[in-house]
Enzyme design. Sequence first.
Site, PDB file in Angstrom:
ATOM      1  N   LYS A 194      17.529 101.926  11.606  1.00 45.67           N
ATOM      2  CA  LYS A 194      18.982 101.878  11.818  1.00 45.67           C
ATOM      3  C   LYS A 194      19.365 100.645  12.636  1.00 45.67           C
ATOM      4  O   LYS A 194      20.379  99.994  12.365  1.00 45.67           O
ATOM      5  CB  LYS A 194      19.447 103.140  12.546  1.00 45.67           C
ATOM      6  CG  LYS A 194      19.484 104.401  11.699  1.00 45.67           C
ATOM      7  CD  LYS A 194      20.006 105.569  12.535  1.00 45.67           C
ATOM      8  CE  LYS A 194      20.163 106.830  11.722  1.00 45.67           C
ATOM      9  NZ  LYS A 194      20.696 107.959  12.539  1.00 45.67           N
TER      10      LYS A 194
ATOM     11  N   SER B 212      20.615 105.490  17.629  1.00 42.51           N
ATOM     12  CA  SER B 212      19.904 106.701  18.040  1.00 42.51           C
ATOM     13  C   SER B 212      19.717 107.591  16.826  1.00 42.51           C
ATOM     14  O   SER B 212      20.502 107.539  15.875  1.00 42.51           O
ATOM     15  CB  SER B 212      20.703 107.430  19.124  1.00 42.51           C
ATOM     16  OG  SER B 212      19.980 108.535  19.633  1.00 42.51           O
ATOM     17  N   ASP B 213      18.670 108.399  16.872  1.00 38.62           N
ATOM     18  CA  ASP B 213      18.442 109.368  15.803  1.00 38.62           C
ATOM     19  C   ASP B 213      17.834 110.626  16.411  1.00 38.62           C
ATOM     20  O   ASP B 213      16.982 110.545  17.303  1.00 38.62           O
ATOM     21  CB  ASP B 213      17.507 108.802  14.728  1.00 38.62           C
ATOM     22  CG  ASP B 213      17.516 109.672  13.477  1.00 38.62           C
ATOM     23  OD1 ASP B 213      18.553 109.699  12.774  1.00 38.62           O
ATOM     24  OD2 ASP B 213      16.507 110.347  13.198  1.00 38.62           O
ATOM     25  N   THR B 214      18.297 111.765  15.938  1.00 43.70           N
ATOM     26  CA  THR B 214      17.833 113.060  16.448  1.00 43.70           C
ATOM     27  C   THR B 214      17.247 113.878  15.314  1.00 43.70           C
ATOM     28  O   THR B 214      17.804 113.919  14.214  1.00 43.70           O
ATOM     29  CB  THR B 214      18.999 113.839  17.086  1.00 43.70           C
ATOM     30  OG1 THR B 214      19.528 113.084  18.176  1.00 43.70           O
ATOM     31  CG2 THR B 214      18.535 115.199  17.605  1.00 43.70           C
TER      32      THR B 214
END
Length: 207
Positions: free
Chosen positions: A65, A86-88
Amino acid sequence: MEPTAAPHPHLYLASQSPRRQELLRQIGVRFELLLADGDEDAEALEAVLLGETPDDYVQRVCALKAQAAARRRAARGLPARPILTSDTTVCLGGEILGKPADAADAHRMLRGMSGREHRVLTAVTVVTADGTPMHALSVSQVRFAVLTDVDIARYIASGEPFGKAGAYGIQGRAAAFVAHISGSYSGIMGLPLFETAALLAQAAITL
């Protein structure tokens, strides 16, 4: 008297998540959104590779990303500023629980987490203005109470599970399901503020 010019943003935020925007504002970060164009394939970016662990997956997607956002900034001729992505992801055992495809998928995820502990992993990447990437990973444990079919059906009917990893948002109605957490509450929401602030400090961003 001349009006005072608005201060420049600290960084670009490459996320349309209102929760991440809210969390950044909470610690005083000024940001400009740097969102994807319609022709960018987000689904391909988030595809899980064969044999990939949840920890590796969330960090890889977050870094991808950031790379995409850096290309986007350059293509649009925008000023050079740091970029934050950010990635969750949620994992139950070794299974990665992404965003539910439909109500049945949301039910499957919530039923699986009922009365059990799962992990919430949030990766953060900050790319400095000169293109240097820095990474952090927050890992939290969450234990759900035992959920009845009525609990699950009502929650799905609220519409809240959709668009969220693991089919729930801890900051919403699902807070009533959470018996215990260990880790970062803001990380479970989608942006771990302690780790994020540390990355911003490394990038010489003064809040």
